[in-house]
Scaffold this motif. Sequence first.
Motif, short mmCIF file in Angstrom:
data_model
loop_
_atom_site.label_atom_id
_atom_site.label_comp_id
_atom_site.label_asym_id
_atom_site.label_seq_id
_atom_site.Cartn_x
_atom_site.Cartn_y
_atom_site.Cartn_z
N ARG A 49 -3.61 11.03 -10.93
CA ARG A 49 -3.79 10.22 -9.72
C ARG A 49 -4.41 11.05 -8.61
O ARG A 49 -4.12 12.25 -8.50
N HIS A 76 -4.97 2.50 -10.07
CA HIS A 76 -4.46 3.80 -10.54
C HIS A 76 -2.97 3.75 -10.92
O HIS A 76 -2.36 4.80 -11.13
N LEU A 77 -2.39 2.53 -10.97
CA LEU A 77 -0.96 2.45 -11.30
C LEU A 77 -0.68 2.97 -12.71
O LEU A 77 0.37 3.58 -12.97
N ASP A 94 -7.18 -0.57 -4.81
CA ASP A 94 -7.32 0.83 -5.23
C ASP A 94 -6.01 1.34 -5.80
O ASP A 94 -6.00 2.07 -6.81
N ARG A 95 -4.88 0.96 -5.17
CA ARG A 95 -3.59 1.40 -5.68
C ARG A 95 -3.31 0.81 -7.07
O ARG A 95 -2.82 1.48 -7.96
N ASP A 102 5.03 2.19 -3.88
CA ASP A 102 4.61 2.02 -5.27
C ASP A 102 5.60 1.18 -6.07
O ASP A 102 5.21 0.44 -6.99
N VAL A 141 0.83 -1.20 0.00
CA VAL A 141 0.00 0.00 0.00
C VAL A 141 0.86 1.25 0.00
O VAL A 141 0.54 2.25 -0.65
N HIS A 142 2.00 1.20 0.68
CA HIS A 142 2.81 2.41 0.89
C HIS A 142 4.03 2.48 -0.02
O HIS A 142 4.73 3.50 -0.01
#
Length: 781
Positions: A752, A744-745, A740-741, A698, A695-696
């Motif tokens: 974003r 939007h990658l 969710d991450r 990328d 999550v934190h």
Amino acid sequence: MFGIRHHGPGSARALRRALEEFKPDAVLVEGPPEADAIVDLAADPDMVPPVALLAYAPGEPPLPGDEAASWTDRRAAFWPFAEFSPEWQAVRYALEEGVAVRFCDLPAANQLIPPVPDGAPGEPAPERPEATEDAENAGDAENTGDVGEGRGGATAEEDIRLDPLGWLARAAGYEDAERWWDDVVEHRDGGPSPFPAIAEAMAELRDRVAERPSATGLPSGYAAREEQREAAMRRTLRRAVKDGFDRIAVVCGAWHVPAVLAKVPAARDDQTLRGLPKAKVSMTWVPWTHGRLAERSGYGAGVRSPGWYAHLFAAPDRPVERWLTAAAGLLRQEGLHVSSAHVIEAVRLAEALAALRDRPLAGLDEVTEATRAVLCDGADLPVELVRRRMVVGERLGSVPDDTPMVPLQRDLADRQRRLRLAPSADPRDLELDLRRDLDLARSHLLHRLTLLEVDWGTPAESRGKGTFRETWTLCWRPEFDVELIEASAWGTTVAGASAARAEAMAAEAGSLAEVTAVVERCLLADLGAALPAVMRILADRAALDGDVAHLMDALPALVRALRYGDVRGTGTGPLGTVVDGLVVRVCVGLVPASRGLDDDAARDLLGRIDRTHSALALLDDAAHTARWHTTLATLVDRDGLHGLLEGRLTRLLLDAGILPDVPDRMARAVSSGAAPVRAAAWVEGFLSEGGLVLVHDDVLLRLVDGWIAGLPAGAFTDVLPLLRRAFAEFAAAERRAIGDRVRHLSDPPSARPLDDPVDPVRAAPATETVLRILATGGDHA
């Protein structure tokens, strides 16, 4: 002769009236004659039924693995009594009137030795068909079973002996022996005495039973034991006559009445009883419970509803109205709306059902149906509450302080009084704060009892946080008295016996982890007297055991023991030395132990690594933590390490902040040149403690996403179970955040969603608070 059925309120009332009319000068009650010496205790006001006579063999209990030890060393038998038991009423009548009272069954010294089948001297006979492993069925030959159910093709004679009341019930047109007995005996109030009719019926039934023991369908040893019991009853009766008693009342199971009245020569009875094997026994009174009087507990002479029978005995006047009123009160306590009108309608319904079924009084079936239909609106859960609280009606009796006890029992009773821990048959939760002296002493007592296998308290999950809290569920069971008697071989006090037991457990332990578990239990129980011996055994085992898996299994329990010493004030100095040695040996042996592992072995080692890592974090020793991290860093760079282990070690070192090149390592692990199955194992190990890292970060998320997206169809099918297992352990919120991450990658940076901007003015108070918490001095502006 008064032939009764055990634990019946109508039988008890009828017997009491019959004794008052007969006015005997001696009362003989079915039971072990060894209890004659302590029968006077039944008149003590502190003797509150349900209680039981306990006969036990006070020998040394065999040590585990001692095959030569006699089975009698752990044998015991109970003879339970409730307020509504006819035998109890007979004993109380005799003591109140100053009349001699004796027990007239086969001595417990003989009953504790199992009967021997014909042709097999010295071998125990098989159990009777309806008996259980518990010895509490001793003396209950007249136990009845379900009516109308065939017993494996049994003949009529076999069925009569096994179920005499069932035959009488069928003759009366009933399918249920319990209902028939309730209607003709237990629900009667007044009228002529039922005992002559009962004796006549039993005599007729016994005449139908074949004389040959083999025709009964029971083990021959059991048939012989029944003959011995009846011979003992006749001999006790002759002795009472010889002692000059003129009006003798004999209270025994109805099935035995014809046999006791039979004209059998004394010489024949003496021959039957001559040479019977004996065990050395002691006799005492112990508290009992209604739950242990119930059939569902396995008690051979049990009744379906001890609470209902107790109610019938205590409230002969308008029992249905009183029962339903009490049920309504119970439901109101649980927040259910039950009015007086409900009770009135329930009474009417129960009486109407009894009239339709041609019963003299509404029984338990009728009041239960009325409770369900009217008081509970057809719901089963409230009915189950009534059944548990009232129909069984768990209740624990009590015995006087001067009742014979072994020293260990008396020491426990004294500690229960001092610590204000009264035993109860109803389970209850006990929250302990170990910072308080009283709660700490309670914890020590409960842990010592668990070492003695007296599980009065069982640990439960604590509602609070911190090592200073404990939660126990307390529930006293009658068999604990037997276990205390057995445990008395280890010592005369709870502390001494549990210390001796802990030393023996450590000496007999089969592995190093078992020894460390004993050490932990000693510290929990504050057994300072046992610790030196147990620690010597632990040090010897640790020095000789070279298996790193055993060392890693032992370490967490020892570390927990060290932490308990901080909270409980228990000295743990020698334990620290053992822990130091184990940590060094684990770090040295872990690298060679990780070579050439298959999937199952790698998963086992992974669990041990996680437990060791958590233990060292709990220990909070900088030197040990540094040594452990160095070992993990060395191991993670070794060629041939299993992917599951490599991924997990990478994550541990990342969390510790000592592995800066994690993205590069993940890129290599999931590259196109890596086998998909090994890459999946690496990802599973890396994510085994949660997915917040994705999550934190990328970069890591893109690596995992790109690897999964680039897998060929066949390879994706192969690795899907591994990925599913890894992601299934994530919390739902983590899975949603990762999804969710990932969604939007592929978006350009400008598209974003941005985090909410920080308002410095609004954030200032929180910032100041955090700085104050983290401050060590100086200006923080």
